[in-house]
Design an enzyme around this catalytic site. Structure first.
Site, PDB file in Angstrom:
ATOM      1  N   GLU A 135       0.828  -1.213   0.000  1.00  0.00           N
ATOM      2  CA  GLU A 135       0.000   0.000   0.000  1.00  0.00           C
ATOM      3  C   GLU A 135       0.862   1.262   0.000  1.00  0.00           C
ATOM      4  O   GLU A 135       0.573   2.240  -0.712  1.00  0.00           O
ATOM      5  CB  GLU A 135      -0.935  -0.004   1.219  1.00  0.00           C
ATOM      6  CG  GLU A 135      -1.831   1.234   1.253  1.00  0.00           C
ATOM      7  CD  GLU A 135      -2.721   1.295   2.483  1.00  0.00           C
ATOM      8  OE1 GLU A 135      -3.191   0.227   2.942  1.00  0.00           O
ATOM      9  OE2 GLU A 135      -2.952   2.411   2.978  1.00  0.00           O
ATOM     10  N   SER A 232      -0.675  -6.767   7.315  1.00  0.00           N
ATOM     11  CA  SER A 232      -0.314  -5.720   8.277  1.00  0.00           C
ATOM     12  C   SER A 232      -1.381  -5.591   9.364  1.00  0.00           C
ATOM     13  O   SER A 232      -1.081  -5.581  10.554  1.00  0.00           O
ATOM     14  CB  SER A 232      -0.149  -4.389   7.535  1.00  0.00           C
ATOM     15  OG  SER A 232      -0.099  -3.320   8.435  1.00  0.00           O
TER      16      SER A 232
END
Ligand code: 0CH
Ligand code: SF4
Length: 338
Positions: A135, A232
């Site tokens: 990301e 994450s």
């Protein structure tokens, strides 16, 4: 189903919300729909979401996961993962004559747009996030000249900016809320003029899952988080559980990875799952625990979630075209829109 038992005092606290967020649900359905609509293979650049089981299941249905756009043969369909991609990746796809379907979560796109806007106004952007995470690579790619990564409070010392009165912080969507606030406080101490993003970058799903795990971490001696290593938000849940007081917290992809020894002296087990985790994997963990005397399950509810996102526009448009064509007695278009 295995034998369900409950031993006196032993119980499970089950977090709510847990598991799929709206962005993951949309991305996984998008791959399935694309496979149905256009047939296999559908190429997906990067894991559609960071979950082993999801990736394996979609592979069986005909999805091919690649890390680089160049691995996709010309004329094929490539889907971008929920984590988002840099504009350069869209260019690569054009050059490779690929049809694209973008499954980037709209809440990630929101951060990309913020980055573009602040870069246009010539701000230095301090992007809080984990180095190397997909990301962050995508968001940074929107304005590489203006963005620098801050990977936690310990990174603040090395941050340098052009004009301390013109800086803004943005973040990855799946960080620990508390740790991010520590980083922001450290940045503000160094740069009092630091501007905050117009709205939360850490998304509602990340925040809610952390809230629930905080609540149960105070009571559970052991917390089991279902999720993959590279997820994450799932890894953050393990950290949050420990900080909230749980003696031990572990991440498992599957019930089979739980170690019986973890249960020694444990009365209350907390269970939760990351935003990329299908509920079936949690059900298997609950069954595994029930078979060992932890059959009483109590819900720890931290928030209600009702948000959903419509499918990527390329699919929606073609689905509509196809439906219209079918209604008119013609076939579908067979290829997704550009
Ligand atoms: O938590 P991360 O970002 O590693 O990703 P995931 O496990 O695939 O969960 C979905 C989040 C996707 C982008 O926000
Ligand atoms: Fe979107 Fe948040 Fe889910 Fe990421 S974790 S896909 S930003 S809703």
């Amino acid at each position: 189903m295995g034998r369900m038992t409950a031993s006196p005092g032993r119980r499970v606290l089950l977090a709510a919300p847990r598991g799929y967020c709206a962005g993951v649900d949309r991305a996984v359905i998008a791959v399935e729909k694309a496979l149905e609509q256009y047939g296999a293979p559908i190429y997906v650049r990067h894991e559609i979401v960071h979950n082993k089981y999801v990736v394996q299941t979609l592979e069986k249905k005909g999805a091919i996961f690649v890390e680089r756009t160049e691995e996709v043969p010309p004329g094929q369909i490539v889907m971008f993962s929920a984590h988002g991609v840099a504009p350069a990746v869209h260019e690569e796809a054009k050059r490779g004559r690929l049809a694209t379907i973008d499954a980037t979560c709209p809440l990630v796109t929101k951060v990309h747009k913020e980055a573009v806007r602040y870069a246009k106004d010539d701000y230095d952007i301090l992007l809080i996030g984990h180095e190397g995470h997909e990301e962050v690579i995508g968001t940074s790619g929107e304005a590489p000249e203006h963005i620098q990564l801050v990977d936690g409070p310990e990174d603040v010392a090395k941050v340098e900016v052009r004009d301390p009165s013109k800086i803004v912080w943005l973040s990855q969507t799946t960080l620990s809320v508390d740790e991010t606030m520590e980083t922001v406080d450290a940045l503000k101490a160094k740069f009092p003029g630091l501007v905050s993003p117009p709205s939360d970058d850490i998304c509602y799903a990340t925040q809610n899952r952390q809230l629930a795990v905080k609540q149960m971490g105070a009571e559970a001696e052991l917390v089991i988080v279902v999720g993959s290593r590279n997820s994450s938000n799932s890894v953050r849940l393990v950290e949050v559980a420990k900080l909230a007081g749980s003696r031990e917290a572990y991440l498992v992809d599957f019930a089979g990875e739980i170690d019986e020894a973890w249960l020694e002296g444990v009365t209350t087990v907390g269970v939760t799952s990351g935003a990329s985790v299908p509920e079936v994997l949690v059900e298997e963990v609950l069954e595994w625990l029930a078979q060992r005397g932890y059959g009483d399950v109590e819900l720890v509810k931290a928030a209600e979630e009702s948000i959903t996102f419509s499918l990527p526009k390329e699919l929606r448009r073609d689905l509509r075209e196809e439906a219209a064509a079918l209604a008119a007695g013609r076939g579908g278009t067979g290829t997704p829109g550009a």
